[in-house]
Structure formats: structure tokens, C-alpha cells
Write a protein that holds these residues in place. Structure first.
Motif, PDB file in Angstrom:
ATOM      1  N   GLU A 156     -74.063  75.789 -58.204  1.00 53.56           N
ATOM      2  CA  GLU A 156     -74.029  74.952 -59.390  1.00 53.56           C
ATOM      3  C   GLU A 156     -72.603  74.520 -59.656  1.00 53.56           C
ATOM      4  N   LYS A 157     -72.474  73.591 -60.596  1.00 49.80           N
ATOM      5  CA  LYS A 157     -71.135  73.098 -60.901  1.00 49.80           C
ATOM      6  C   LYS A 157     -70.573  73.829 -62.108  1.00 49.80           C
ATOM      7  N   LEU A 158     -69.282  74.114 -62.004  1.00 49.71           N
ATOM      8  CA  LEU A 158     -68.580  74.723 -63.122  1.00 49.71           C
ATOM      9  C   LEU A 158     -67.579  73.678 -63.633  1.00 49.71           C
ATOM     10  N   TYR A 159     -67.717  73.343 -64.922  1.00 52.43           N
ATOM     11  CA  TYR A 159     -66.874  72.285 -65.490  1.00 52.43           C
ATOM     12  C   TYR A 159     -65.728  72.906 -66.285  1.00 52.43           C
ATOM     13  N   TRP A 160     -64.503  72.500 -65.924  1.00 53.24           N
ATOM     14  CA  TRP A 160     -63.329  72.929 -66.690  1.00 53.24           C
ATOM     15  C   TRP A 160     -63.036  71.823 -67.689  1.00 53.24           C
TER      16      TRP A 160
ATOM     17  N   TYR B  72     -60.757  71.760 -74.544  1.00 55.67           N
ATOM     18  CA  TYR B  72     -61.512  72.180 -75.723  1.00 55.67           C
ATOM     19  C   TYR B  72     -60.520  72.443 -76.846  1.00 55.67           C
ATOM     20  N   GLY B  73     -60.164  71.387 -77.534  1.00 57.83           N
ATOM     21  CA  GLY B  73     -59.114  71.507 -78.548  1.00 57.83           C
ATOM     22  C   GLY B  73     -57.828  71.944 -77.866  1.00 57.83           C
ATOM     23  N   PRO B  74     -57.219  72.993 -78.376  1.00 58.88           N
ATOM     24  CA  PRO B  74     -55.954  73.444 -77.766  1.00 58.88           C
ATOM     25  C   PRO B  74     -56.186  74.232 -76.470  1.00 58.88           C
ATOM     26  N   PHE B  75     -57.451  74.467 -76.112  1.00 57.94           N
ATOM     27  CA  PHE B  75     -57.744  75.316 -74.948  1.00 57.94           C
ATOM     28  C   PHE B  75     -58.293  74.519 -73.777  1.00 57.94           C
ATOM     29  N   ILE B  76     -58.307  75.235 -72.634  1.00 59.66           N
ATOM     30  CA  ILE B  76     -59.084  74.735 -71.495  1.00 59.66           C
ATOM     31  C   ILE B  76     -60.050  75.851 -71.159  1.00 59.66           C
ATOM     32  N   LEU B  77     -61.321  75.522 -71.003  1.00 60.83           N
ATOM     33  CA  LEU B  77     -62.273  76.577 -70.657  1.00 60.83           C
ATOM     34  C   LEU B  77     -63.303  76.085 -69.652  1.00 60.83           C
ATOM     35  N   ALA B  78     -63.976  77.041 -69.014  1.00 60.30           N
ATOM     36  CA  ALA B  78     -64.955  76.706 -67.974  1.00 60.30           C
ATOM     37  C   ALA B  78     -66.361  76.952 -68.509  1.00 60.30           C
ATOM     38  N   THR B  79     -67.254  75.990 -68.232  1.00 56.95           N
ATOM     39  CA  THR B  79     -68.652  76.145 -68.645  1.00 56.95           C
ATOM     40  C   THR B  79     -69.565  75.528 -67.601  1.00 56.95           C
ATOM     41  N   SER B  80     -70.775  76.074 -67.491  1.00 55.58           N
ATOM     42  CA  SER B  80     -71.731  75.475 -66.563  1.00 55.58           C
ATOM     43  C   SER B  80     -72.681  74.536 -67.315  1.00 55.58           C
ATOM     44  N   ARG B  81     -72.641  74.611 -68.647  1.00 52.79           N
ATOM     45  CA  ARG B  81     -73.578  73.799 -69.421  1.00 52.79           C
ATOM     46  C   ARG B  81     -72.850  72.998 -70.510  1.00 52.79           C
ATOM     47  N   PRO B  82     -72.189  71.910 -70.121  1.00 56.42           N
ATOM     48  CA  PRO B  82     -71.453  71.137 -71.126  1.00 56.42           C
ATOM     49  C   PRO B  82     -72.335  70.602 -72.254  1.00 56.42           C
ATOM     50  N   GLU B  83     -73.632  70.370 -71.974  1.00 55.18           N
ATOM     51  CA  GLU B  83     -74.496  69.803 -73.019  1.00 55.18           C
ATOM     52  C   GLU B  83     -74.685  70.751 -74.206  1.00 55.18           C
ATOM     53  N   THR B  84     -74.483  72.046 -73.979  1.00 50.60           N
ATOM     54  CA  THR B  84     -74.671  72.978 -75.090  1.00 50.60           C
ATOM     55  C   THR B  84     -73.486  72.952 -76.055  1.00 50.60           C
TER      56      THR B  84
ATOM     57  N   ILE C 251     -63.880  69.853 -61.768  1.00 46.03           N
ATOM     58  CA  ILE C 251     -65.247  70.336 -61.534  1.00 46.03           C
ATOM     59  C   ILE C 251     -65.263  71.141 -60.227  1.00 46.03           C
ATOM     60  N   GLU C 252     -65.819  72.342 -60.293  1.00 45.78           N
ATOM     61  CA  GLU C 252     -65.874  73.215 -59.102  1.00 45.78           C
ATOM     62  C   GLU C 252     -67.304  73.568 -58.796  1.00 45.78           C
ATOM     63  N   GLU C 253     -67.533  74.053 -57.561  1.00 48.51           N
ATOM     64  CA  GLU C 253     -68.858  74.589 -57.252  1.00 48.51           C
ATOM     65  C   GLU C 253     -68.790  76.099 -57.332  1.00 48.51           C
ATOM     66  N   TYR C 254     -69.854  76.713 -57.779  1.00 45.76           N
ATOM     67  CA  TYR C 254     -69.894  78.172 -57.766  1.00 45.76           C
ATOM     68  C   TYR C 254     -71.341  78.659 -57.623  1.00 45.76           C
ATOM     69  N   ASN C 255     -71.495  79.917 -57.168  1.00 46.97           N
ATOM     70  CA  ASN C 255     -72.831  80.470 -56.986  1.00 46.97           C
ATOM     71  C   ASN C 255     -73.329  81.033 -58.300  1.00 46.97           C
ATOM     72  N   HIS C 256     -74.516  80.593 -58.673  1.00 47.46           N
ATOM     73  CA  HIS C 256     -75.028  80.938 -59.986  1.00 47.46           C
ATOM     74  C   HIS C 256     -76.441  81.505 -59.833  1.00 47.46           C
ATOM     75  N   ASN C 257     -76.740  82.565 -60.606  1.00 47.20           N
ATOM     76  CA  ASN C 257     -78.099  83.090 -60.629  1.00 47.20           C
ATOM     77  C   ASN C 257     -78.866  82.414 -61.747  1.00 47.20           C
ATOM     78  N   LEU C 258     -79.680  81.447 -61.377  1.00 48.95           N
ATOM     79  CA  LEU C 258     -80.420  80.705 -62.371  1.00 48.95           C
ATOM     80  C   LEU C 258     -81.691  81.481 -62.724  1.00 48.95           C
ATOM     81  N   SER C 259     -81.981  81.638 -64.016  1.00 48.55           N
ATOM     82  CA  SER C 259     -83.232  82.303 -64.376  1.00 48.55           C
ATOM     83  C   SER C 259     -84.354  81.280 -64.457  1.00 48.55           C
TER      84      SER C 259
END
Lengths: 250, 626
Positions: free
Chosen positions: B198-202, B205-217, B332-340
Motif C-alpha cells: 500500500e501507499k504511505l503518504y507523508w 500537517y500544520g507545523p508537522f510532517i506525518l505519515a498516513t495510509s489513509r489521507p481521507e480520514t 509517497i512511499e510503498e509499504y507492506n500493510h496488513n489489510l483487515s
């Protein structure tokens, strides 16, 4: 067997229980008892009793085939409703069972010697047994031993002189003599043995000259030299045995 | 000649006739004899709409071996058969069939839909019953049960009401595993995992930078969280800050929480309490607001501005475009994700907050002396103290570990087929009560008499959790229940130790104050020749009925039992079954050979010790009877 099978059930080792029952049927009932039961030795009461006992033991595992066979034995009652066999100390004949095992061992050893010497199954060989105290036991099973070990003639004595030029099998105090000439095609065997002797002698000669070579003795590591010496003495031993065997054939 | 035994054994020719003879004789039905201890197995009920697969076949073979042996030992051996209504599975199947006729359950309405299901189940049950017979199972058909029959429904309602009145059952807003396709919750163990790239989006986020797999949330974020010991963010902790977003600025709180992994991404995470289990827990610990943005169909809610009505996947695409325009996407990076995913239909799970019924597993309720134990503690104790044995013993530890970490059990499902939750709401006020049927009396609070039942149904494992005693007639004080419970052995695959076995222990020790069974025997999973799990999609499955047709039931049974040990997986393939057919033939031949050596007169001999004569006789008898 029943005791062990019950224990396996208690411990949920169903595979072990099933395997034990099958082994009993196959290697005891079929391989020995039914074979022994041929001819005059037949005892239908026991043969049927044991058959019924193992059908009961088999039933939980293979309900259909066991019930079908049961139909040939009992018209009225179904196997599914029979009582599970129980251990019965009245029926534990320890002494006699040991005697039978001795007879099995005897037959097995003669059979394996036959195959060692590649004796054709159709060829009957002869045997002389010095049975000591077991003479009565063996006498009463003479026909069985003779038939199952494929013997042409069988003599059972209490004791006697060593019989030359024969293979000997010892089981406790029992000595079984099998004359070699029955088992061996002498000419063929002599041929094979003398070939082997020539080969061995050649090999020993080269080994000796290696060990006489001063260069080798000086330069080779000690362990290697020791190993070669050991090998030489082993080879010489084998050669001696081969020569003895050759003599016995002549 | 009638007594002539055929040369070869033809299983197909005899099996059905033999089974009928057994069943007609009544031998499968034990008598109640209080002078002896019975031997009882409750058959794990196959799904009413299912077909027999190898997993059932191994279960039936092992249980039948045990029952037949104990029956022959003279015990009152009872094997109770039955089927499970399998709520979600069955409802899905009927829905699929309706879809072929261009119908769906909403068009039909609840009542008509349930009629359809009923018809379908009745037909399917016959198939599975005959397949159970084919395996040679000597179960007592006069005592057959169904998890949705009248008696079991009564038992389910009785237990529910007791738990409700004990305060063990409560309704609450919780985050649950939600399948947007089934439109229902799933229990933790009904969720499966699929490894995916899956893709990991950096993102900025305001003063920060963070990584998330679900930007829509991001639309539902109410906080960001950092590890308490992470020096990088120390000065931010406790502050409220404004974050620029695609729908304008929004406020988040910075919280410090042990659950944050400082090594993941930049060590700071966004917190979406309504749509992530971990985030929900963080929100509870820090009393953060919970903002739902995804609905029960998996679509973005009204509060999502221009994204409202999009699926989460569509929304992710759109939101990324917009964020890129705003320069918020760092990399944007790729990473291995355990999807439920849903174990029924494979749809990705959407964690949602919804109103559900739960069983509180941590409330002290079972009185023992001066102390009260929780249902969880009791379930741990009976195994720890050896009142229930687990074979093989290695599962004892796994069981205890699982049980000790058990959370409240979500028991409501948003589907129609199943046991309807016996809770009634007053239409006029907020009063509610638990009852088997519609209350006839007026509401105690507002004196109105307008009741409406909760629309949801119970998790299918609620009813199967009562299986050992509900099938014996409980809550009526039946002779069967008194004599045959607790049962002796529960035999099943280790894969449902938690799904089912653990739940039976919880429900039975709570309801009856006794154990459901003395021993749990767990068999392994069936694998193919190379050790792979059998599945329809892999096409490596073996149909036990086809094998029975070809090689006979006895051969199939042996192939499933011989060479296998409790708790270990086993490999099954056709050559193996064929090998055991030869084994059956050998048995037949040896019996045939023996029979050819005796006469009809011999068969009538009544064997006594006197018949034992030769050394060989004594030897064979000894080897058999010792």
C-alpha cells in the motif's frame, strides 16, 4: 493388545490404536496364525473367536466393512451392538506364548538365512535341530516349522555332535544345523570366492608396498599411516575368512 | 450360496443398506441409566446451508470412533447431531440467489425475506443430514437440533435476559469492525488479514510532517499524538493548534500517548477516533471528541463538503489531488500493510463507531463465597484448574492467553436472519426492557403501551455458545439435560477454539455454574499433498463425497485418522485414500480366507476356554486379549 488399545483411546491416540489393531490382524493373525492353521492344525473355534474379537476392535474405525463381514458370522445380532473386548487374565498364556515366539524366531532365522544364500523358494533344504529342553515343544510343532521354513527334512534331537560344513543358528540353547551343500551351488560359489580372493590379495599387496615405502612413512602424517595399517590388518582378516570358506566348500 | 463371501469388497454396494439397518434398529438412541455415567458428544453443528467438506469429515470420523467404542463398552453413548443457522453466511447466500432474480431483501421486506431463508434452509438441511449419514455417523437422529429451532430460541432468549438483568449486557457506542458490504459488525475473530503493498503518504500537517495510509480520514481528525518521551515534540504537548486542510482550517489537540511508536514515520500521528481502533482508544484516554466521517455503506458523510457521498477510495484520490494543489503532500512511499478484510466476503473492513450490544466480560457477577468473579475469570479458571482438559495440552496456554486478553464481546449484528435481540423499546419514552415476547403491560415510566423490538439479531456464536445444554432441552428441566450434561468430549478443529469453544465455556459456566464438557479434543487442519491449505479458489480441495463414492467410507475415514495426531495439521490426497482402500481390501481378504477355512457348523460353536489347544492357539489368544 486390548490393554494398549484401551490406553490409546483414553489418551485420544486414535491413530496408534488403529495401527495396533491392524498390525495384530496382519502380522499376527494373517502371517502366522492363519498360516499355521492350515491342514491338520486347524482349530475353527479359535480361528473364529479371534476373528470376531478383532472385528469388534476394528468396528469403530471401519464400521461398514466390519459389519458386513460380521453378517457372515452372526445372523441375528449386529456388530455395532456387540460388547467391546476386554482384557482377560485367564487367557494370558505367558509360557506357551514364549514357546510360540521361539518357534517364530527359529522359522524367521532359517528364512533369512535362505534369502542370504539366495536359495530359491522352491528348493527344500534340510535341518537338524539340537533342542535341549525345548525338544517337546519343537516336536509338537515339527510340521509347522517344516512347512513354514520350507524344509525338506527336519530332525529334532536333544543334543548331538557338531555337524561340519553347515551353517549354524543359535537361539538360546537351541542349535539349528543347515548343511551348506543344500543351500549352495558349490561350483558357482567356489568360482565367486576364488575371484574375490585374487582381488583381495592384489589389494593387500599394494597396501603392503605402500607401507614399505620409506618416502611415504617419512612424509605422511602419523594418523594416515595408522589408518592404512589398520586397514591392512582388516583386509588380511577378511582374506583369511574367505580362504577358510573356500576350504569348507571343497 | 448365501454364505459365500464375495471375492472383493464393494463398499458402494453395502454401505447405505448397513447404515439403514443400524438406524432402523434404534441402536443410535441410548437409554438413560442412572447407575452409570453416560458418554456424550455434542456434534459441532455444520452450517445448515453448507455441504460436507473434509473438515466436517474428519470431525465426524473421530467422533464416530469415540461414540462407537463407548457404546460397545456398554455406556449410554449419546451423540447429538444438528445444524447451525449461521446467520451472516446464510443470509449472504440467499441474497446472492435473490440477486439472480433481480430481487433484494429490502424489496422483499423482513418477513418475506425470512420466509425465503427458511425455505432455503429446510432444503439444505436435508443435504447435510444425508452427508452426515454417508460418513457412517452413528448419531442419535431422534435428538437432532437446529440453532434456530423453537427450543434453542427459547434458551437463547432465556440466557440473554438473565445476562441483561445481571447487567452483563449493555448497549454502547463503540468502535466496531464494520463490513460495508454485509452492512454489519464483525467480531474481532471474524476479521481476516491480507498482506498488501500500500501507499504511505507523508503529508504536511500544520507545523508537522506525518505519515498516513489513509489521507481521507483527515476529515475526521481531532488530535495528533506523540510518544510522551519524544523530545522533538515536547513543547507542543497539550496545545491546541489550527491545521490547514482541504475544507479549511480545523483544530486538533496534541496529546502524548504511550501507544505511539516514535520510530514510525516522523513519530507523530494523526488521530481519527471514529475510524481507527488505536485512535479510538487514544481518544478515550484523553477524552477527545469523536467525529464520524464515513457511513455504514462505506461512503463519506454529509459533513465532508464536496467529498460527501464518495466512497473512501474515490475520496482518497480526490483529496490527494487537492492536497497536492495546496502543496501539502511531501512524498509517497510503498509499504507492506496488513489489510483487515471481512472473513465472509473479503471486503476491506471499515472501523466505525456505532451503537451495539455488548457482553461485559469484566464485571464481577459469579458469586463464589464472599467473592464475585467475572465471566472471563471463571472461563480461565476451569481450564487452569484442569476441570476441562484440552488435548493436545499446548492449546491450554494459548487459550488462557486469549481469554485473559478478551475485550467486551459485541453480540449485535445488523442482519435479519438470526435470533432477534429480545429487547423492547417504549416508543414514547426512553424506557427499555428485555422479554421473550412483546410486553403486554404498559411502560412503567410513561404508562404508554407501545413497544417496538430492537431490529438487530445476535451474533451466531451466541446461540452456538449454548449448544451443549440447549440441545438437551434446557431451560426446561428435562431428563436428558439432567443425565447427559456436562458432556464428555468436545471435538473440533483448533481453528475455532476461540470462535466457539471459548464461548461455550463462558456461556455455560455463567448460565449453569458447570462446565460444558470435560475434554476438548482439537484436530488439525486438512492440507493438500504439498501442505497448502485447501480452498475453493486454489482448486486443491478434495470432495469427501466423491472420495466415498470412489473408495468407500471406511477408506476415507482411515485416511483422516491414521497417521494424524491431535492438534497437528494433516495432508490428504487421493492416492492416500486409495491406499487405505487397499487396507480395507486386506481386512476383507483375511476375513474371507478365515471364513473359507470354517464350515457352517463351526460358526455355531460357542467358544469356551476348552477350545484353546495348541501352542499357536494360546499364543494368538494371548496376543489378542492382553
Amino acid at each position: 493388545m486390548i490393554k494398549e488399545v484401551d490406553k490409546d483411546f483414553e489418551n485420544f491416540r486414535l491413530s496408534d490404536a488403529g495401527t495396533k489393531i491392524y498390525d495384530f490382524i496382519w502380522s499376527k493373525y494373517c502371517d502366522w496364525y492363519l498360516e499355521i492353521s492350515k491342514g491338520e492344525n486347524k482349530n475353527p473355534a479359535v480361528l473364529l473367536f479371534v476373528l470376531k474379537e478383532f472385528l469388534k476392535l476394528l468396528h469403530p474405525f471401519v464400521p461398514f466393512v466390519s459389519e458386513k463381514i460380521w453378517e457372515f458370522l452372526e445372523k441375528k445380532d449386529m456388530l455395532i451392538a456387540e460388547n467391546w473386548p476386554t482384557f482377560d487374565k485367564e487367557l494370558i498364556f505367558t509360557k506357551e506364548a514364549k514357546g510360540m515366539e521361539l518357534i517364530h524366531e527359529l522359522i524367521n532365522k532359517i528364512r533369512s538365512l535362505r534369502s542370504e544364500f539366495k536359495v530359491e523358494p522352491s528348493k527344500k533344504i534340510n535341518a537338524i535341530i539340537y533342542a535341549g529342553d525345548q525338544k517337546v515343544l519343537l516336536d509338537s510343532n515339527l510340521e509347522v516349522i517344516k512347512r513354514m521354513a520350507l524344509l525338506g527334512s527336519l530332525e529334532i534331537k536333544k543334543s548331538g555332535q557338531k555337524i561340519p560344513e553347515s551353517k549354524i543358528i543359535c537361539i538360546k540353547e537351541i542349535e539349528v544345523y543347515l548343511p551348506l551343500k543344500d543351500m549352495i551351488d558349490t561350483e558357482k560359489e567356489l568360482n565367486r570366492v576364488s575371484k574375490e580372493i585374487t582381488q583381495k590379495e592384489r589389494f593387500i599387496k599394494s597396501l603392503r608396498s605402500k607401507l614399505n615405502n620409506q618416502g611415504f612413512i617419512k612424509n605422511a602424517p602419523k594418523e594416515v599411516i595408522e589408518k592404512e595399517k589398520e586397514r591392512l590388518s582388516e583386509e588380511e582378516n577378511t582374506l583369511k575368512k574367505l580362504k577358510d570358506f573356500q576350504k569348507s566348500l571343497k | 450360496m448365501e454364505n459365500q463371501i464375495e471375492k472383493a469388497y464393494e463398499a458402494k454396494k453395502y454401505e447405505d443398506k448397513i447404515y439403514k439397518k443400524w438406524e432402523d434398529s434404534g441402536v443410535f438412541t441410548p437409554k438413560i441409566d442412572k447407575s452409570k455415567k453416560p458418554f456424550v458428544i455434542s456434534m459441532p453443528p455444520p452450517n445448515a446451508t453448507g455441504v460436507l467438506h473434509l473438515g466436517h469429515a474428519v470431525m465426524l470420523a473421530i467422533e464416530d470412533i469415540l461414540i462407537r467404542k463407548h457404546r460397545m463398552m456398554g455406556e449410554s453413548a449419546l451423540w447429538v447431531p444438528g445444524t447451525d443457522h449461521a446467520s451472516i453466511a446464510t443470509q449472504n447466500k440467499v441474497e446472492q440467489l435473490l440477486a439472480q432474480k433481480n430481487l433484494d431483501r429490502h424489496k422483499l421486506g423482513r418477513e418475506k425475506f425470512l420466509e425465503e431463508v427458511k425455505k432455503y434452509v429446510a432444503n439444505s438441511q436435508n443435504i447435510i443430514r444425508n452427508q452426515i449419514r454417508k460418513m457412517g455417523s452413528s448419531c442419535d437422529w431422534t435428538r437432532e437440533r437446529y440453532t434456530l429451532d423453537e427450543g434453542l430460541t427459547n434458551a437463547v432468549q432465556e440466557v440473554f435476559i438473565r445476562m441483561y438483568n445481571d447487567g452483563l449486557i449493555y448497549r454502547g457506542n463503540r468502535i466496531v469492525n464494520w463490513c460495508p458490504r454485509c452492512e454489519s459488525t464483525l467480531a474481532d475473530d471474524e476479521v481476516e488479514y491480507k498482506e498488501l503493498k500500500e501507499k504511505l503518504y507523508w503529508i504536511k500537517y500544520g507545523p508537522f510532517i506525518l505519515a498516513t495510509s489513509r489521507p481521507e480520514t483527515k476529515l475526521g481528525d481531532t488530535a495528533v499524538a506523540v510518544h510522551p518521551k519524544d523530545k522533538r515534540y515536547k513543547k507542543w504537548i497539550g496545545k491546541k493548534i489550527m491545521i490547514p486542510g482541504v475544507l479549511g482550517e480545523f483544530e486538533v489537540t496534541v496529546v502524548a500517548d504511550e501507544a505511539v511508536d516514535p520510530k514510525f514515520g516522523t513519530g507523530i500521528i494523526k488521530v481519527t477516533p471514529a475510524h481507527s481502533f488505536a485512535d479510538f482508544e487514544i481518544a478515550q484516554r484523553h477524552k477527545l471528541p469523536v467525529k464520524s466521517v464515513i457511513d455504514q455503506k462505506g461512503k463519506m458523510m454529509e459533513n465532508c463538503g464536496k467529498y460527501a457521498g464518495m466512497t473512501t477510495t474515490e475520496c482518497r484520490k480526490e483529496i490527494l489531488k487537492d492536497m497536492e494543489k495546496m502543496g501539502l503532500v511531501e512524498k509517497i512511499e510503498e509499504y507492506n500493510h496488513n489489510l483487515s478484510v471481512c472473513y465472509r466476503c473479503g471486503t476491506p473492513i471499515e472501523p466505525l463507531v456505532s451503537r451495539q450490544w455488548f457482553i461485559n466480560v469484566d464485571k464481577p457477577i459469579i458469586k463464589e463465597g464472599n467473592k464475585k468473579k467475572t465471566i472471563k475469570e471463571k472461563a480461565v479458571e476451569v481450564v487452569k484448574e484442569g476441570k476441562i482438559q484440552i488435548v493436545p495440552t499446548k492449546f491450554k496456554k494459548i487459550y488462557s492467553h486469549w481469554m485473559e486478553n478478551l475485550h467486551d464481546w459485541c453480540i449485535s449484528r445488523q442482519i435479519w436472519f438470526g435470533h432477534r435481540i429480545p429487547v423492547w423499546y417504549c416508543k414514547k419514552c426512553d424506557n427499555q426492557l428485555a422479554a421473550k415476547t412483546k410486553p403486554k403491560t404498559a411502560c412503567s415510566k410513561c404508562k404508554n403501551n407501545h413497544w417496538t423490538q430492537d431490529p438487530d439479531t445476535l451474533d451466531t456464536w451466541f446461540s452456538s455458545g449454548l449448544w451443549t445444554f440447549s440441545t438437551l432441552g434446557w431451560p426446561e428441566k428435562t431428563k436428558d439435560f439432567e443425565y447427559f450434561h456436562p458432556t464428555s468430549v468436545m471435538e473440533t478443529g483448533y481453528d475455532i477454539l476461540f470462535f466457539w469453544v471459548a464461548r461455550m465455556i463462558i456461556m455455560t459456566t455463567y448460565t449453569l455454574g458447570e462446565i460444558p464438557f470435560e475434554t476438548v479434543y482439537l484436530h488439525g487442519l486438512i492440507r493438500d499433498k504439498s501442505g497448502k491449505k485447501m480452498s475453493k479458489s486454489a482448486g486443491n480441495g478434495i470432495d469427501p463425497l466423491e472420495m466415498i463414492e470412489k473408495y468407500g467410507t471406511d477408506a476415507v475415514r482411515l485416511s483422516l485418522v491414521i497417521g494424524s495426531t491431535p492438534g497437528n495439521d494433516m495432508r490428504i490426497y487421493e492416492e492416500k485414500i486409495a491406499g487405505y482402500r487397499n487396507f480395507i481390501n486386506k481386512i476383507w481378504n483375511s476375513a474371507r480366507f478365515a471364513l473359507m477355512n470354517v464350515s457352517e457348523k463351526d460358526k455355531k460353536i460357542k467358544f469356551t476356554k476348552k477350545h484353546i489347544k495348541s501352542v499357536a492357539d494360546k499364543w494368538i489368544i494371548r496376543n489378542c486379549k492382553n
